[in-house]
Scaffold this active site. Structure first.
Site, PDB file in Angstrom:
ATOM      1  N   HIS A  18       0.822  -1.204   0.000  1.00  0.00           N
ATOM      2  CA  HIS A  18       0.000   0.000   0.000  1.00  0.00           C
ATOM      3  C   HIS A  18       0.861   1.261   0.000  1.00  0.00           C
ATOM      4  O   HIS A  18       0.545   2.257  -0.665  1.00  0.00           O
ATOM      5  CB  HIS A  18      -0.924  -0.024   1.214  1.00  0.00           C
ATOM      6  CG  HIS A  18      -1.731   1.216   1.388  1.00  0.00           C
ATOM      7  ND1 HIS A  18      -1.599   2.031   2.491  1.00  0.00           N
ATOM      8  CD2 HIS A  18      -2.667   1.799   0.606  1.00  0.00           C
ATOM      9  CE1 HIS A  18      -2.426   3.053   2.373  1.00  0.00           C
ATOM     10  NE2 HIS A  18      -3.076   2.933   1.247  1.00  0.00           N
ATOM     11  N   GLU A  56       2.003   1.891  -3.426  1.00  0.00           N
ATOM     12  CA  GLU A  56       0.902   2.461  -4.221  1.00  0.00           C
ATOM     13  C   GLU A  56       0.906   3.980  -4.122  1.00  0.00           C
ATOM     14  O   GLU A  56       0.762   4.690  -5.128  1.00  0.00           O
ATOM     15  CB  GLU A  56      -0.437   1.898  -3.742  1.00  0.00           C
ATOM     16  CG  GLU A  56      -1.658   2.502  -4.429  1.00  0.00           C
ATOM     17  CD  GLU A  56      -2.841   2.636  -3.500  1.00  0.00           C
ATOM     18  OE1 GLU A  56      -3.405   3.749  -3.420  1.00  0.00           O
ATOM     19  OE2 GLU A  56      -3.195   1.650  -2.830  1.00  0.00           O
ATOM     20  N   HIS A  57       1.082   4.503  -2.926  1.00  0.00           N
ATOM     21  CA  HIS A  57       1.167   5.951  -2.752  1.00  0.00           C
ATOM     22  C   HIS A  57       2.397   6.523  -3.453  1.00  0.00           C
ATOM     23  O   HIS A  57       2.319   7.556  -4.129  1.00  0.00           O
ATOM     24  CB  HIS A  57       1.231   6.281  -1.257  1.00  0.00           C
ATOM     25  CG  HIS A  57      -0.093   6.286  -0.578  1.00  0.00           C
ATOM     26  ND1 HIS A  57      -0.616   7.399   0.042  1.00  0.00           N
ATOM     27  CD2 HIS A  57      -1.022   5.313  -0.417  1.00  0.00           C
ATOM     28  CE1 HIS A  57      -1.793   7.117   0.560  1.00  0.00           C
ATOM     29  NE2 HIS A  57      -2.064   5.839   0.304  1.00  0.00           N
ATOM     30  N   GLU A  73      -3.594   7.842   7.665  1.00  0.00           N
ATOM     31  CA  GLU A  73      -4.712   7.123   7.043  1.00  0.00           C
ATOM     32  C   GLU A  73      -5.158   5.963   7.927  1.00  0.00           C
ATOM     33  O   GLU A  73      -6.347   5.717   8.112  1.00  0.00           O
ATOM     34  CB  GLU A  73      -4.282   6.613   5.672  1.00  0.00           C
ATOM     35  CG  GLU A  73      -5.374   5.925   4.881  1.00  0.00           C
ATOM     36  CD  GLU A  73      -4.886   5.505   3.511  1.00  0.00           C
ATOM     37  OE1 GLU A  73      -5.160   4.346   3.136  1.00  0.00           O
ATOM     38  OE2 GLU A  73      -4.235   6.314   2.815  1.00  0.00           O
TER      39      GLU A  73
END
Length: 453
Positions: free
Chosen positions: A77, A80-81, A157
């Site tokens: 993840h 992904e950022h 997040e």
């Protein structure tokens, strides 16, 4: 960027996608869906839809949270950022700015088994999207200066989407309890103490290993033709060198489960208690022929909507429950999960709601389902594919998620026939075999004061 399906994977983030991913459509030939593979190993799927001048462009990588090294949770993840941080050809922010200025939209998401990036634009912008996306497939540039700020973003997040939400906290703990050995027990977003240690070398190592055309699927849906897409793909993605051949995606599997486990969260932010129950069950990719289809139909009959047994018994007839339902997460590469849930209404007791839900499940395991309710469930499922065809983005997700979790275009085409072929006896057998209370995980979400009794 989308938060990955980490905290959200529960329940129904995938419901629209997992059901669709595992449950696709009959009219492939009518749609003209085609697939081909470039010389560098990139599989390309084209789904023409000429009703509007719009195209959805998606790149799916066959890697997700379940492929991470121990101690590096959240790296899929995090990368992904970081994929939005620019390349030697295009500085950070340029790709997103170009999408915005032409009125398109974009996003990305990470799940346990895949990571995907997409844009929805006018057809004349497709060459530009392909050029940008192909460039960052192998051209990502990461500096130390971007790592710490983006790591702070994913940590925030997590705090916002998981730590600040009691339901998400419980879901995470239940997943970690349900899977005793398989990496699905680790949240996609990552454990906080491990997220805090992720660095540039971790991201680049993950990127270099998994981001390559021969570990990806390109899906283009909308106002295009296969020949157009093939030509564009060859001149953009076709120039990206093939990566090393990866070994099969073999992960640690679950041992035989022999215990009934309970996870309880008391939280002052909870005003209405609820109960959930989970089981590890076969997925479309891991199960024997017909098992996943039977579990899908079982979830629909037991708790798929207002006509389901749980809803009718607990909400409509007795009025004791405010909500009740069931779901099947069968779109995973390895064994998935089956769950039921309920919450009481008014003065009803959670223990009574749980007992009533268990009783409905036991009735199916003992007595099966009627031909009439099975036929209605089949009709709803097959019709859902007709509705899915009305949205090109749904179609792109169906194909992308299926092809990155062990399925094929042929599986997508044959799904309605396989659903139609499920006999009532298979529903009963699935309930009796897999939804054994002695191997379940029960989760209680309670106010600060325990209200189970």
């Amino acid at each position: 960027m989308a938060p990955g399906l980490a905290a959200a994977r529960l329940f129904l983030v995938l419901a629209g996608v997992v059901l669709l991913a595992a449950a696709p459509l009959r009219a492939q030939e009518a749609q003209g869906v085609s697939t081909f593979t470039l010389d560098n190993g990139l599989q390309v799927v084209v789904i023409p839809d000429h009703r509007a001048p719009v195209v959805t462009h998606m790149v799916w990588y066959k890697v997700g949270g379940a492929d991470e090294m121990p101690g590096k949770s959240g790296i899929a993840h995090f990368l992904e950022h970081l994929m939005f941080k620019g390349t030697a050809r295009h500085p950070a922010g340029e790709f997103s700015a170009r999408v915005a200025e032409i009125g398109g939209n974009e996003n990305a998401f990470t799940a346990q088994d895949y990571t995907a990036y997409f844009q929805k634009v006018a057809p004349d912008a497709l060459p530009m999207m392909m050029d940008y996306e192909a460039d960052r497939m192998r051209g990502l540039v990461l500096t130390d200066g971007v790592i710490a700020p983006e790591r702070d973003v994913i940590i925030e997040e997590r705090r916002m989407r998981v730590d600040n939400n009691p339901r998400s906290v419980l879901s995470e703990e239940m997943q970690a309890t349900l899977y005793q050995n398989h990496p699905y027990r680790v949240p996609v977003i990552g454990w906080l103490q491990e997220m805090e240690t992720l660095g540039r070398d971790d991201a680049l190592s993950f990127y270099d290993r998994y981001y390559a055309p021969n570990n990806a699927v390109l899906v283009v849906a909308g106002d295009v033709t296969p020949d157009q897409v093939r030509g564009l793909a060859e001149t953009t993605y076709g120039k990206v060198p093939r990566g090393p051949d990866l070994p099969p995606r073999v992960r640690p599997q679950e041992p035989e489960q022999n215990t009934r486990r309970t996870v309880t969260l008391n939280d002052p932010r909870v005003s209405v208690p609820s109960v959930q129950k989970l089981w590890v069950v076969p997925s479309y990719a891991s199960g024997e022929a017909g098992e996943a289809e039977a579990l899908d139909l079982l979830s629909e009959i037991l708790g798929g909507g207002i006509r389901s047994r749980l809803y009718q018994a607990l909400v409509v007839k007795s009025g004791a429950a405010a909500s009740a339902g069931a779901y099947y997460d069968g779109g995973t590469l390895d064994d998935g999960s089956f769950g039921i849930y309920a919450s009481p209404r008014g003065d009803a007791k959670l223990a009574d709601i749980e007992a009533a839900a268990d009783a409905e499940l036991a009735r199916i395991a003992a007595d099966g389902v009627t031909e009439d309710e099975l036929e209605r469930a089949k009709n709803r499922f097959v019709r859902s594919m007709i509705f899915a065809r009305d949205d090109q983005s749904d179609m792109a997700r169906i194909y992308g998620s299926t092809l990155t979790t062990g399925g094929s275009v042929e599986d997508i085409e044959s799904w309605p026939d396989r659903i139609r072929a499920v006999p009532a006896s298979a529903i009963k057998a699935a309930a009796a075999r897999y939804l054994d209370q002695s191997r379940s995980v029960t989760g209680y979400l309670l106010p600060a004061k325990d209200e189970r009794s």
